[in-house]
Scaffold this motif. Sequence first.
Motif, PDB file in Angstrom:
ATOM      1  N   ALA A 170     -40.580  51.550 -17.311  1.00 45.48           N
ATOM      2  CA  ALA A 170     -40.542  51.718 -15.851  1.00 45.48           C
ATOM      3  C   ALA A 170     -39.489  50.800 -15.219  1.00 45.48           C
ATOM      4  O   ALA A 170     -38.843  51.173 -14.252  1.00 45.48           O
ATOM      5  N   VAL A 171     -39.310  49.624 -15.788  1.00 49.72           N
ATOM      6  CA  VAL A 171     -38.295  48.688 -15.282  1.00 49.72           C
ATOM      7  C   VAL A 171     -36.900  49.083 -15.770  1.00 49.72           C
ATOM      8  O   VAL A 171     -35.922  48.993 -15.030  1.00 49.72           O
ATOM      9  N   TRP A 172     -36.798  49.531 -17.030  1.00 52.35           N
ATOM     10  CA  TRP A 172     -35.512  49.825 -17.665  1.00 52.35           C
ATOM     11  C   TRP A 172     -34.790  51.004 -17.021  1.00 52.35           C
ATOM     12  O   TRP A 172     -33.580  50.963 -16.833  1.00 52.35           O
ATOM     13  N   LYS A 173     -35.541  52.041 -16.672  1.00 52.85           N
ATOM     14  CA  LYS A 173     -34.897  53.256 -16.154  1.00 52.85           C
ATOM     15  C   LYS A 173     -33.996  52.969 -14.956  1.00 52.85           C
ATOM     16  O   LYS A 173     -32.825  53.354 -14.963  1.00 52.85           O
ATOM     17  N   PRO A 174     -34.453  52.276 -13.927  1.00 51.70           N
ATOM     18  CA  PRO A 174     -33.528  51.999 -12.812  1.00 51.70           C
ATOM     19  C   PRO A 174     -32.429  51.000 -13.172  1.00 51.70           C
ATOM     20  O   PRO A 174     -31.326  51.061 -12.621  1.00 51.70           O
ATOM     21  N   ILE A 175     -32.726  50.095 -14.109  1.00 55.20           N
ATOM     22  CA  ILE A 175     -31.706  49.119 -14.512  1.00 55.20           C
ATOM     23  C   ILE A 175     -30.509  49.804 -15.150  1.00 55.20           C
ATOM     24  O   ILE A 175     -29.367  49.403 -14.943  1.00 55.20           O
ATOM     25  N   THR A 176     -30.754  50.862 -15.930  1.00 57.30           N
ATOM     26  CA  THR A 176     -29.652  51.547 -16.612  1.00 57.30           C
ATOM     27  C   THR A 176     -28.653  52.154 -15.636  1.00 57.30           C
ATOM     28  O   THR A 176     -27.501  52.371 -15.993  1.00 57.30           O
ATOM     29  N   LYS A 177     -29.094  52.396 -14.421  1.00 60.02           N
ATOM     30  CA  LYS A 177     -28.196  52.984 -13.421  1.00 60.02           C
ATOM     31  C   LYS A 177     -27.211  51.968 -12.860  1.00 60.02           C
ATOM     32  O   LYS A 177     -26.177  52.345 -12.317  1.00 60.02           O
ATOM     33  N   ILE A 178     -27.523  50.670 -12.999  1.00 60.63           N
ATOM     34  CA  ILE A 178     -26.644  49.641 -12.438  1.00 60.63           C
ATOM     35  C   ILE A 178     -26.059  48.701 -13.492  1.00 60.63           C
ATOM     36  O   ILE A 178     -25.129  47.963 -13.201  1.00 60.63           O
ATOM     37  N   LEU A 179     -26.579  48.744 -14.696  1.00 59.95           N
ATOM     38  CA  LEU A 179     -26.116  47.840 -15.755  1.00 59.95           C
ATOM     39  C   LEU A 179     -24.705  48.228 -16.189  1.00 59.95           C
ATOM     40  O   LEU A 179     -24.445  49.379 -16.527  1.00 59.95           O
ATOM     41  N   ARG A 180     -23.801  47.255 -16.171  1.00 51.82           N
ATOM     42  CA  ARG A 180     -22.407  47.531 -16.528  1.00 51.82           C
ATOM     43  C   ARG A 180     -22.124  47.252 -17.993  1.00 51.82           C
ATOM     44  O   ARG A 180     -21.250  47.862 -18.580  1.00 51.82           O
TER      45      ARG A 180
END
Length: 191
Positions: A170-180
């Motif tokens: 649940a935390v990882w999914k949105p992080i992947t959208k901003i992780l460079r």
Amino acid sequence: MMKTKESIEKIVIAAMLCAVGILIPTFFPKIVIGAASFTLASHVAVYLAMFISPVVGIAVGLGTTLGFLISGLPIVVTLRALSHIIFIVIGSLWLTKHRYTLTSVKSMVVYTALISLIHAAAEVVVVTFFYFGGGLTEANYAAGFFESVILLVGLGGFVHSMVDFAIAIAVWKPITKILRTPYSALMVKEH
């Protein structure tokens, strides 16, 4: 230059995840029943690190072990945390080779079940040494090996791992959208 920037980003991410991994067992409420302890979300930082890379996973696994050590829990609990290195290495190497594991519910469930089984088995081995070495509380011996080690540490650890994995997803999914920085575990298939 680009490799150096990626390395620095991964070091910073690992440090932040270590900090989270130390804060959670130190300050979050925990249930301790003999050699078993359950702190909600205590594995989330480790899972997030595994999703990035094996090296980040190992670094955070060692850092979170420090968190358990300084939180004042019994040494058996700290050594259980150290045993996480086993599932971290296996799980993060798997994600490096099979980057699409988290893109389908079926492969994700199989992955987390296997990783959680490895996780629980490693902790059972650690606690078994303490059990037969006389290093647990009287309550553990009164309850017996099956209840104290197999049910509480094994089955309880398996379920705890699965719950923390779900939180990590649940935390990882949105992080992947901003992780460079590059990472291993994709949430959607690339076209």
